[in-house]
Enzyme design. Structure first.
Site, mmCIF file in Angstrom:
data_model
loop_
_atom_site.group_PDB
_atom_site.id
_atom_site.type_symbol
_atom_site.label_atom_id
_atom_site.label_comp_id
_atom_site.label_asym_id
_atom_site.label_seq_id
_atom_site.Cartn_x
_atom_site.Cartn_y
_atom_site.Cartn_z
ATOM 1 N NE ARG A 62 -4.525 3.188 0.030
ATOM 2 C CZ ARG A 62 -5.633 2.586 0.411
ATOM 3 N NH1 ARG A 62 -6.804 3.099 0.062
ATOM 4 N NH2 ARG A 62 -5.590 1.474 1.128
ATOM 5 C CG ASP A 113 -2.030 1.001 1.169
ATOM 6 O OD1 ASP A 113 -1.885 2.009 0.450
ATOM 7 O OD2 ASP A 113 -3.052 0.794 1.853
#
Length: 199
Positions: free
Chosen positions: A130, A128
């Site tokens: 983000r 991930d």
């Protein structure tokens, strides 16, 4: 420092019958065009509003792909917030931050048997990518420092807290199981997402 640059009224939802406001921002960390969708003027009338940080998913949000449950989570949140008020931070973070074309490449690998995380890793990306600093900046621009966070993702909880936003409550979304996304959802659960498959 981030500021609201415009505030526009519009109708949203599957039937375009839910009143909301869409806010754009200036002064964010990057030039990505993140927006906030505000229901019942929650930023003005609620001290601890319901907030969802929703990362853009073209395939799920727009085309209702069977590969994920992003569109269903978004629609569930819109319906919930139409009644109770709240704010959706719609973040331009396609494919958990790897971008649309890379996500489509990951889909091809998933078709060959990899799960969503294995596919991203195979392409050279982390699980991930983000970062939610700009989500915190958007909340700060709205003078919001304490929220009820709509998420099943422990990373979102940790990250937004690290940027100074206090979480009063975590509200989970349903596990939207459908043909084609079971493997995806169970992979997310194995990576710590709080999913209740009994509902």
């Amino acid at each position: 420092m981030a500021n609201v640059r415009a505030r526009i009224e519009l109708m949203v939802g599957q039937k375009s019958n839910i009143p909301a406001e869409m806010l754009s921002f200036e002064g964010l960390e990057t030039d990505k065009e993140h927006v906030a969708v505000v229901f019942n003027q929650a930023d003005k009338h609620q001290s601890t509003p319901l907030v969802r940080m929703h990362s853009e998913c073209l395939t799920g949000d727009v085309f209702h792909s069977s590969r994920c449950d992003c569109g269903e989570q978004l629609e569930e949140t819109i319906n919930r917030m139409s009644e109770s008020g709240g704010i959706i931070l719609y973040l331009r973070q396609e494919g958990r931050g790897i971008g649309l074309y890379n996500k489509l490449d990951a889909y091809e690998l998933q078709s060959q048997g990899m799960n969503t995380y294995e596919a991203n890793n195979h392409l050279g990306f982390g699980d991930d990518l983000r970062d939610f600093k700009e989500a915190a900046q958007m909340l700060e621009a709205l003078n919001i420092s304490k929220i009820k966070l709509v998420t099943n993702n422990p990373k979102k909880i940790k990250d937004i807290q690290n940027y100074g936003i206090e979480i009063d409550e975590v509200v989970n979304t349903h596990a939207h199981v459908k043909q084609g996304n079971e493997h995806y959802l169970h992979s997310k659960a194995a990576h710590g997402h709080k999913l209740n498959f009994d509902k």
